[in-house]
Design a protein around this motif. Structure first.
Motif, PDB file in Angstrom:
ATOM      1  N   ALA A  56       0.829  -1.200   0.000  1.00 48.12           N
ATOM      2  CA  ALA A  56       0.000   0.000   0.000  1.00 48.12           C
ATOM      3  C   ALA A  56       0.868   1.256   0.000  1.00 48.12           C
ATOM      4  O   ALA A  56       2.052   1.211   0.357  1.00 48.12           O
ATOM      5  N   PRO A  57       0.295   2.403  -0.379  1.00 52.64           N
ATOM      6  CA  PRO A  57       1.008   3.673  -0.212  1.00 52.64           C
ATOM      7  C   PRO A  57       1.418   3.841   1.247  1.00 52.64           C
ATOM      8  O   PRO A  57       0.739   3.369   2.162  1.00 52.64           O
ATOM      9  N   MET A  58       2.519   4.521   1.469  1.00 53.89           N
ATOM     10  CA  MET A  58       3.156   4.529   2.776  1.00 53.89           C
ATOM     11  C   MET A  58       2.984   5.856   3.507  1.00 53.89           C
ATOM     12  O   MET A  58       3.056   6.920   2.901  1.00 53.89           O
ATOM     13  N   VAL A  59       2.776   5.758   4.816  1.00 52.34           N
ATOM     14  CA  VAL A  59       2.808   6.914   5.706  1.00 52.34           C
ATOM     15  C   VAL A  59       3.940   6.687   6.698  1.00 52.34           C
ATOM     16  O   VAL A  59       3.966   5.681   7.410  1.00 52.34           O
ATOM     17  N   LEU A  60       4.888   7.605   6.709  1.00 56.26           N
ATOM     18  CA  LEU A  60       6.054   7.537   7.598  1.00 56.26           C
ATOM     19  C   LEU A  60       5.829   8.514   8.743  1.00 56.26           C
ATOM     20  O   LEU A  60       5.791   9.729   8.538  1.00 56.26           O
ATOM     21  N   MET A  61       5.648   7.989   9.955  1.00 60.47           N
ATOM     22  CA  MET A  61       5.402   8.812  11.139  1.00 60.47           C
ATOM     23  C   MET A  61       6.700   8.963  11.921  1.00 60.47           C
ATOM     24  O   MET A  61       7.225   7.978  12.457  1.00 60.47           O
ATOM     25  N   MET A  62       7.192  10.184  12.001  1.00 54.23           N
ATOM     26  CA  MET A  62       8.481  10.423  12.653  1.00 54.23           C
ATOM     27  C   MET A  62       8.287  11.251  13.918  1.00 54.23           C
ATOM     28  O   MET A  62       7.742  12.353  13.889  1.00 54.23           O
ATOM     29  N   HIS A  63       8.753  10.680  15.031  1.00 54.76           N
ATOM     30  CA  HIS A  63       8.623  11.310  16.340  1.00 54.76           C
ATOM     31  C   HIS A  63       9.768  12.296  16.577  1.00 54.76           C
ATOM     32  O   HIS A  63      10.709  12.390  15.798  1.00 54.76           O
ATOM     33  N   GLY A  64       9.665  13.006  17.695  1.00 50.49           N
ATOM     34  CA  GLY A  64      10.702  13.962  18.052  1.00 50.49           C
ATOM     35  C   GLY A  64      11.289  13.718  19.421  1.00 50.49           C
ATOM     36  O   GLY A  64      11.333  12.597  19.917  1.00 50.49           O
ATOM     37  N   GLU A  65      11.705  14.790  20.063  1.00 50.24           N
ATOM     38  CA  GLU A  65      12.431  14.793  21.327  1.00 50.24           C
ATOM     39  C   GLU A  65      11.468  15.034  22.485  1.00 50.24           C
ATOM     40  O   GLU A  65      10.655  15.961  22.393  1.00 50.24           O
ATOM     41  N   PRO A  66      11.515  14.263  23.566  1.00 52.48           N
ATOM     42  CA  PRO A  66      12.316  13.070  23.839  1.00 52.48           C
ATOM     43  C   PRO A  66      11.436  11.820  23.793  1.00 52.48           C
ATOM     44  O   PRO A  66      11.469  11.000  24.712  1.00 52.48           O
ATOM     45  N   THR A  67      10.630  11.689  22.751  1.00 50.98           N
ATOM     46  CA  THR A  67       9.633  10.624  22.681  1.00 50.98           C
ATOM     47  C   THR A  67      10.150   9.428  21.877  1.00 50.98           C
ATOM     48  O   THR A  67      11.331   9.314  21.596  1.00 50.98           O
ATOM     49  N   TRP A  68       9.243   8.535  21.505  1.00 53.26           N
ATOM     50  CA  TRP A  68       9.564   7.425  20.614  1.00 53.26           C
ATOM     51  C   TRP A  68       8.287   7.043  19.868  1.00 53.26           C
ATOM     52  O   TRP A  68       7.294   7.779  19.945  1.00 53.26           O
ATOM     53  N   SER A  69       8.297   5.975  19.111  1.00 53.74           N
ATOM     54  CA  SER A  69       7.147   5.647  18.269  1.00 53.74           C
ATOM     55  C   SER A  69       5.873   5.417  19.074  1.00 53.74           C
ATOM     56  O   SER A  69       4.759   5.509  18.518  1.00 53.74           O
ATOM     57  N   TYR A  70       5.986   5.161  20.360  1.00 53.10           N
ATOM     58  CA  TYR A  70       4.825   5.072  21.246  1.00 53.10           C
ATOM     59  C   TYR A  70       3.939   6.307  21.125  1.00 53.10           C
ATOM     60  O   TYR A  70       2.715   6.235  21.312  1.00 53.10           O
ATOM     61  N   LEU A  71       4.517   7.442  20.808  1.00 51.79           N
ATOM     62  CA  LEU A  71       3.780   8.694  20.655  1.00 51.79           C
ATOM     63  C   LEU A  71       2.651   8.568  19.634  1.00 51.79           C
ATOM     64  O   LEU A  71       1.622   9.244  19.741  1.00 51.79           O
TER      65      LEU A  71
END
Length: 310
Positions: A56-71
């Motif tokens: 499928a077409p892709m969605v790239l979710m990028m977190h920041g400081e000081p989190t992680w993909s849990y966000l």
């Protein structure tokens, strides 16, 4: 450990899996990819979530400081259910990804290089980038460096600074991250939301950092933001040249309650050609908008992912 190109090998810490054992609201399988630091050859393992149809077409979710993909836990499922492949990595130094132990191991250029290796190794294409905070500083640089791999951008509470003075709220945060004897990650994130996080959510944000040794990246990131005098400013201006000609969809969805980035959409709307005609919107919440208004952020993503030429 070993070194190449004259640079010493990096000492790397890896958060034990047991640290994440009590997290009950993140039901996604873990994936890992090993890259190598370009300067030393040190292996670095990057963790990422990969949900939805692989073709499928892709969605790239990028977190920041000081989190992680849990966000992004409240957003991954809805976007995947809408028919997209959702990938959410942990930046090096965060989450389940490896953590160089020294602050000096972290530079803006190194982070862009590490994540570029990761993205190219997975051969990700047809990407709608969803980014916030340092997710935008890294993600937008990736899009500028590899525009053919990206089909659209949804930006919230972030930017692509290219010098100038730091806003006062950010300068205070930068000083705190450098000098405070305590750096309680979960409580810091809780202060950046409008809703109160539960004790379990705060613990989940603390989980990647069993003790202070693991926090070098989280501590140094605010000092790496390229305001005036930062060595990354020329690279930022080069990236901006790409975005000044970017005609793919570029939607801004900043929040109404973030003292650091409020009004940041004005730096993009009009300057980036792809912002023209987009349904830009204001989300309800604080800095970590994924916690306060995940549905609003999802709606913005689906708006772009559904109209970016896929």
């Amino acid at each position: 450990m070993f070194a190449i190109k004259g640079r010493p090998a990096i000492k790397v810490l890896r958060t034990p899996d047991a640290a994440f054992a009590d997290i009950s609201d993140f039901p996604f399988a873990s994936h890992y990819l090993e890259i190598r630091d370009a300067g030393s050859g040190t292996p670095l393992r990057i963790h990422y979530i990969d949900e939805g149809p692989r073709d499928a077409p892709m969605v790239l979710m990028m977190h920041g400081e000081p989190t992680w993909s849990y966000l992004y836990r409240h957003m991954i499922g809805p976007v995947a259910a809408a028919g997209y492949r959702v990938i959410a990595p942990d930046l090096v130094g965060f989450g389940r990804s490896d953590k160089p132990a020294a602050k000096s191991d972290y530079t803006y250029a190194a982070h862009v290089g590490w994540m570029r290796q990761w993205l190219e190794a997975l051969d990700l294409t047809n990407i709608t980038l969803a980014c916030q905070d340092w997710g935008s500083l890294v993600g937008l640089r990736l899009a500028a460096a590899m525009p053919d791999r990206f089909s659209g951008v949804v930006l919230s509470n972030g930017g692509l600074p290219e010098g100038g003075p730091a806003p006062r709220p950010f300068a205070i945060w930068r000083a705190f991250s450098k000098w405070s004897p305590l750096f309680p990650i979960g409580r810091i994130i809780n202060k950046g939301t409008k809703r109160a996080l539960s004790d379990a959510e705060i613990a989940a944000y603390d989980a990647p950092f069993p003790d202070a040794r693991y926090k070098a990246g989280a501590r140094i990131f605010p000092a790496l933001v390229p305001f005036a005098g930062n060595p990354a400013v020329p690279d930022q201006r080069t990236a901006w040249q790409v975005f000044e000609a970017w005609d793919k969809p570029f939607l801004c969805a900043f929040s109404n309650g973030d003292p650091i980035t409020r009004g940041g959409e004005s730096r993009f709307i009009g300057r980036v050609p792809g912002t023209a005609g987009q349904p830009h919107r204001t989300l309800n919440g604080g800095h970590f908008i994924q916690e306060d208004d995940p549905a609003g952020f999802v709606a913005a993503i689906l708006e772009v992912a559904g109209r970016d030429g896929q």
